[in-house]
Design an enzyme around this catalytic site. Structure first.
Site, mmCIF file in Angstrom:
data_model
loop_
_atom_site.group_PDB
_atom_site.id
_atom_site.type_symbol
_atom_site.label_atom_id
_atom_site.label_comp_id
_atom_site.label_asym_id
_atom_site.label_seq_id
_atom_site.Cartn_x
_atom_site.Cartn_y
_atom_site.Cartn_z
ATOM 1 N N ASP A 49 67.250 -39.280 -23.836
ATOM 2 C CA ASP A 49 66.801 -37.902 -24.028
ATOM 3 C C ASP A 49 67.684 -37.444 -25.167
ATOM 4 O OD1 ASP A 49 68.916 -37.894 -22.225
ATOM 5 O OD2 ASP A 49 68.429 -35.578 -21.895
ATOM 6 N N GLU A 108 70.083 -36.798 -19.351
ATOM 7 C CA GLU A 108 71.407 -36.667 -19.480
ATOM 8 C C GLU A 108 71.895 -35.312 -20.158
ATOM 9 O OE1 GLU A 108 75.528 -36.903 -21.332
ATOM 10 O OE2 GLU A 108 73.441 -36.471 -22.222
#
Length: 382
Positions: free
Chosen positions: A72, A134
């Site tokens: 991400d 994350e």
């Protein structure tokens, strides 16, 4: 175009902002790995809209090396980009695009390494671990680690490829993000003493946080970090309806970034104790419905890998340097370490470019990362 750059071009093209699904990227990686007859294991979130990926090349019954990265990226919305964020652009030896530094550049280098891993006769396995979410609290990797924790053979090293300019990093601070909701009692501002002003109560709590922060600065120092002490800060606050109404509600979010040797929960406990012992009795003397509620938004542990450990020795060999450092930002490293997987942080690019408009990684850094990973392969051949 090198394999790493070609792969980075594809990876950047997937909009994997944390609010979006990462499945297109994961499906691409799975297809890529299966093209080399490398099976993949996917661990989905409850909604099956996102997934972690785990793959192994080499003898799975031996302790190996995990090459780990998050898929991400942070949003590009509202940032003054001069280049398209989800297309790879090259200028003057720099590759621009969202996630190039943080941290698709590393993932591209890991994927480009796969043919070398397949051709080598490995005495130890190499694992590829890709996670989601994350950037919003190291959320996705936790389900992957639950799976790895149950396996009989633990990896002997995890390399988190966050951007460190390929300098080996053994430590970072932990983080606890909290929300505080203050419930007061509304009334006309002309009769302010008859109400409980939630904004003023929140301000008092924030002031107490500042006092705790100053205490941390004075009492606990670790010169390996910058700043060398745990920090506390309030980042968001909202409350009130109109100036002539004593506000009944106020909310603020705060975070503690703690040295690895300190537990950030202790700061939250101090603030809760102050709220319960000093503030609530005064507030409830005016209105029994007054309350102060705390809730956790996210948390991850710090990382403090021993410079004398096997993990440190290995990364020093791969990097050609034992000049170990620390970073101010957090990673998934503390979570890997907590389940018994020794972890270091080392990846191409700099966090100075991460999260910014026109984020970039240099071609030189990708080339150096490719070389580091090839040294790793050389060290684990039969």
């Amino acid at each position: 175009m090198s394999n790493s750059v070609a792969l980075l071009k594809t990876l950047v093209g997937f909009d994997t902002t944390s609010r979006e699904s990462n499945l297109q990227l994961i499906d691409f990686v799975r297809s890529y790995l299966e093209g080399f007859d490398v099976p993949c294991e996917l661990i989905y979130n409850d909604e099956r809209s996102k997934a972690n990926l785990f793959a192994t090349i080499g003898p799975a019954d031996q302790p190996g090396i995990v090459l780990s990265g998050h898929t991400d990226v942070v949003p590009a919305d509202g940032q003054p980009w001069t280049l398209p964020p989800f297309e790879l652009s090259e200028r003057d030896g720099k590759l621009y695009g969202r996630g190039t530094a943080d941290m698709k550049g590393y993932i591209a280098c890991v994927l480009a390494l796969v043919p070398s891993l397949i051709e080598a006769s490995l005495r130890l396995p190499v694992h590829i671990a890709l996670s989601y979410d994350e950037e919003v609290g190291c959320l996705g990797v936790r389900s992957l680690l639950k799976v790895l924790e149950q396996r009989p053979v633990k990896p002997l090293l995890c390399i988190i490829g966050e951007p460190t300019e390929l300098k080996p990093v053994l430590g970072h601070k932990g983080k606890l993000a909290m929300r505080c909701d203050v419930q007061g009692h509304a009334c006309h501002s002309a009769y302010a003493p008859l109400g409980v002003n939630a904004i003023e109560c929140a301000a008092e709590l924030i002031g107490e946080l500042g006092r705790i922060g100053r205490q941390l600065k004075d009492e606990h120092l670790d010169p390996r970090f910058d700043p060398p002490y745990s920090t506390v800060q309030t980042g968001v606050i909202s409350g009130g309806k109109a100036l002539n109404i004593v506000p009944a509600d106020c909310r603020f979010d705060f975070e503690i970034r703690a040295l690895p040797s300190q537990d950030p929960a202790l700061v939250a406990q101090q603030l809760k104790a102050y709220a319960e012992q000093q503030m609530l009795p005064r507030m409830r003397a005016v209105s029994e419905q007054s309350d102060i509620r705390f809730s956790e938004l996210s948390a991850y542990p710090g990382l403090a890998t021993d410079a004398r450990s096997q993990a440190a020795e290995l990364i020093a060999t791969f990097c050609g340097s034992d000049d170990f450092g620390t970073v101010a930002f957090g990673t998934e490293g503390g979570l890997f370490d907590a389940v018994g997987i020794p972890t270091v942080v080392c990846g191409p690019g700099s966090m100075d470019q991460g999260h910014k408009p026109d984020e970039f990684v240099s071609l030189d850094q990708l080339t150096a990362c490719d070389a580091m990973l090839q040294r790793m392969v050389a060290s684990i051949r039969l």
